[in-house]
Scaffold this motif. Structure first.
Motif, short mmCIF file in Angstrom:
data_model
loop_
_atom_site.label_atom_id
_atom_site.label_comp_id
_atom_site.label_asym_id
_atom_site.label_seq_id
_atom_site.Cartn_x
_atom_site.Cartn_y
_atom_site.Cartn_z
N CYS A 124 -3.31 -2.72 -12.93
CA CYS A 124 -2.15 -1.75 -13.68
C CYS A 124 -2.92 -1.27 -14.58
O CYS A 124 -3.59 -1.69 -15.50
CB CYS A 124 -0.83 -2.63 -14.03
SG CYS A 124 0.28 -3.10 -12.79
N HIS A 165 2.52 2.07 -3.42
CA HIS A 165 1.29 2.26 -4.32
C HIS A 165 1.17 0.91 -5.26
O HIS A 165 1.13 1.09 -6.52
CB HIS A 165 1.33 3.53 -4.93
CG HIS A 165 1.67 4.70 -4.14
ND1 HIS A 165 0.69 5.25 -3.44
CD2 HIS A 165 2.61 5.42 -3.84
CE1 HIS A 165 1.01 6.19 -2.86
NE2 HIS A 165 2.26 6.30 -3.06
N LEU A 166 1.37 -0.29 -4.60
CA LEU A 166 1.22 -1.48 -5.67
C LEU A 166 -0.02 -2.23 -5.15
O LEU A 166 -0.59 -1.75 -3.92
CB LEU A 166 2.54 -2.40 -5.00
CG LEU A 166 4.00 -1.75 -5.77
CD1 LEU A 166 4.93 -2.91 -5.36
CD2 LEU A 166 3.99 -1.49 -7.06
N THR A 179 0.76 -1.16 -0.05
CA THR A 179 -0.13 0.03 -0.08
C THR A 179 0.79 1.27 0.15
O THR A 179 0.64 2.17 -0.67
CB THR A 179 -0.97 0.08 1.26
OG1 THR A 179 -1.77 -1.18 1.26
CG2 THR A 179 -1.68 1.26 1.35
N ASN A 180 1.86 1.14 1.04
CA ASN A 180 2.78 2.36 0.89
C ASN A 180 3.54 2.64 -0.28
O ASN A 180 4.01 3.79 -0.48
CB ASN A 180 3.80 2.36 2.20
CG ASN A 180 2.92 2.34 3.24
OD1 ASN A 180 1.91 2.98 3.54
ND2 ASN A 180 3.65 1.81 4.47
N THR A 214 -3.13 -4.25 -3.89
CA THR A 214 -3.30 -5.39 -2.54
C THR A 214 -4.75 -6.03 -3.04
O THR A 214 -4.83 -7.01 -2.32
CB THR A 214 -3.16 -4.55 -1.39
OG1 THR A 214 -4.36 -3.48 -1.47
CG2 THR A 214 -2.09 -4.08 -1.16
N SER A 230 6.97 2.12 -12.46
CA SER A 230 8.22 3.05 -12.07
C SER A 230 9.49 2.43 -12.17
O SER A 230 10.29 3.31 -11.85
CB SER A 230 7.71 3.47 -10.80
OG SER A 230 7.66 2.33 -9.86
#
Ligand SMILES: CC(C)(COP(=O)(O)OP(=O)(O)OC[C@H]1O[C@@H](n2cnc3c(N)ncnc32)[C@H](O)[C@@H]1OP(=O)(O)O)[C@@H](O)C(=O)NCCC(=O)NCCS
Length: 146
Positions: A132, A24-25, A21-22, A27, A100
């Motif tokens: 994605c 930004h992937l 989450t941190n 979950t 990224s």
């Protein structure tokens, strides 16, 4: 000897979910069937990051590769990917999608591929089909990681 060792964890692992989450992937689907996740533990016993493998037909998707922010730029990301691939017992190809870190993965032996050349089962994963954005770079392992 690698700088980290991998330990299998459940998709419900809270540390995994927080780290993804941190970063930004995605979950949303980590507790679904067909995924295997690992936590990466460094020599000092601390958690350095996480990784995952999703089976898609005869191929695999490398996913959820994350190094905790205060552990980055020490070579641990490369070690996490290499250990994850070394533990993989399969004959198919290995794909990933990233928005990224394409050059990070290119350094490790992945190369960008066009969607048209990606197997349907890989394109059908939630990582590529919905989670994605279409701007994600799809990559395939070309050079075996050593
Ligand atoms: C991408 C990530 C895993 C790299 O972890 P790391 O431990 O910092 O990586 P390393 O220290 O092993 O770096 C290896 C090389 O890749 C480069 N690199 C690191 N992060 C990079 C990024 N996001 N993009 C491009 N290159 C990157 C490093 O500069 C280093 O290059 P060098 O060998 O020329 O010095 C980490 O930045 C991260 O967790 N990012 C957020 C999650 C993410 O984007 N995951 C990938 C999608 S699944």
């Amino acid at each position: 000897m690698s700088a980290i060792r991998l330990e299998p964890i459940a998709g419900s692992d809270l540390g995994l979910k927080v780290a993804l989450t941190n970063a930004h992937l995605p979950t949303d689907d980590i507790e679904d069937e067909g995924r295997t996740f690992f936590k990466a533990v460094s020599a000092d016993g601390r958690i350095a990051g996480f990784s995952g493998i999703e089976r898609c037909g005869g191929d695999c998707l490398l996913r959820s590769v994350v190094v905790l922010p205060d552990r980055r730029d020490e070579g641990l990301g490369r070690a996490v990917v290499e250990e994850t691939l070394a533990n993989l017992d399969h004959a198919g190809d290995i794909f990933l999608a990233t928005t990224s870190a394409a050059s990070f993965f290119a350094n490790i032996g992945f190369a960008e591929v066009q969607r048209a050349s990606v197997p349907a089962a890989v394109l059908a994963t939630r990582q590529l089909s919905s989670i994605c954005p279409s701007s994600a770079t799809i990559m395939k392992l070309i050079t075996p990681s050593t």
